[in-house]
Design an enzyme around this catalytic site. Sequence first.
Site, mmCIF file in Angstrom:
data_model
loop_
_atom_site.group_PDB
_atom_site.id
_atom_site.type_symbol
_atom_site.label_atom_id
_atom_site.label_comp_id
_atom_site.label_asym_id
_atom_site.label_seq_id
_atom_site.Cartn_x
_atom_site.Cartn_y
_atom_site.Cartn_z
ATOM 1 N N HIS A 116 -7.173 -2.797 5.793
ATOM 2 C CA HIS A 116 -6.423 -1.660 6.313
ATOM 3 C C HIS A 116 -7.205 -0.386 6.022
ATOM 4 C CE1 HIS A 116 -2.969 0.148 8.076
ATOM 5 N NE2 HIS A 116 -2.489 0.701 6.980
ATOM 6 N N HIS A 141 0.856 -1.185 0.000
ATOM 7 C CA HIS A 141 0.000 0.000 0.000
ATOM 8 C C HIS A 141 0.895 1.239 0.000
ATOM 9 C CE1 HIS A 141 1.028 -0.534 4.201
ATOM 10 N NE2 HIS A 141 0.487 0.626 4.532
ATOM 11 N N ASP A 167 5.735 4.804 5.020
ATOM 12 C CA ASP A 167 6.750 3.902 5.549
ATOM 13 C C ASP A 167 6.887 2.633 4.714
ATOM 14 O OD1 ASP A 167 4.135 3.408 6.578
ATOM 15 O OD2 ASP A 167 4.937 2.131 8.157
#
Length: 308
Positions: A141, A63, A67
Site C-alpha cells: 500500500h 494502517h 478510514d
Amino acid sequence: MSNRELIVLGSASQVPTRHRNHNAYFLRWEDEGILFDPGEGTQRQMTYAGLSSRQVTRICITHFHGDHALGLPGIIQRLSLDSAPHPVEVYYPASGQVFYERLRHATPFMDKATIVPRPIAKDGVLARTKGFTLSAAKLEHSIDTFGFRLEEHARVQLDPSRLAAHGLSGPRVGELQRRGVVEVDGRTVRLEEVGEKREGQSFAFIMDTRPCANAARLAEGVDLLVCESTYLDSEREEAHGHFHMTALQAAELARDAKVRRLALTHFSQRYEDTAPFVQEAQVFVSDVVAVRDLDHVEVPKRSRVAQS
C-alpha cells in the site's frame, strides 16, 4: 448464533455513504472479540449490532489512514468508561507509532482500561493462545500496512475404538490429551496413535493493498477471507494506481489460495449497488458475498478430518 463469525460494522472506503459506514469489523471467535480497523462511527455501529466494548479483547489496525483508524480514540475511551475487565492488546504498524500515540490520547478522559500496545515491525506471529495463532504480514500500500491471519491449532480427533484397543479410558484419556503421551502397561501410547489430525479453522483479513505475495500467504487455505475490493475490474488501472484491488483480483487471490468463503468489502463510494462485485468474483469463487453493514458472516465449519 455462531461462536465464530464476522460482524460487519462498516464497509465503505475513504468516506462513508448514506448506506455504508466507515470500515470496522468484529470477529467473534469463541471467547475472543477482535476488532479490525475501527473507522469513525464504530461505537454507534457496535450499538446497532448489539455488541459491547467489553467484548473486545484485541484490536488490529492494518494502517493509519483515517478510514481505518479514526474510530480508535472512541473505542479506547469507551473501554475505560465501560470498565473493561481484561487487558486489550492493540496491534498496529510500528512505523505509525506517532499516530497511535495521538489516537490513544486524543482527548482527556478517565484512562482506566488496560490497553497494551503491540507495534508490528516485521512479518510473523503476534500472539499464540491455547486455541489459535494470530500473525501478520506486510502488504503493498502507499503507507506501511499489515494484513492479519488467525489460525486455530490443529488437534487430534480421538477414535473410541483405538482408545479401547490401547486400553485407555477415563482419566487416562485426559492425561493423554494434556501431555500427548501416556504409559499403559509398560507401553508408550502417543496421541496420534489413537486419533486423526484435524486442521483448525482459519481466517484472514486483507485490506488496502495491491495483489502481492504476502496477501497470498495470509489467505492460503483459510475458511473465511475478508478482502478489500474497492473497485470493479473496469477500473483495474485506477485500482493499481491507488494501491487497491478489484473484485476480480480479490477473487483470483481467493481461488489461488483455495479460500472456502470470500467476503468482499471496502467499496468505493461511487458504487451504490454491490451486486456487480459478486457477479465479477463468481467467475473464480462460488462462495462469495459483498458485505453490507451489520451483516453476520459465519466462518465455515470444517466437518472432514484431515490426513496426518
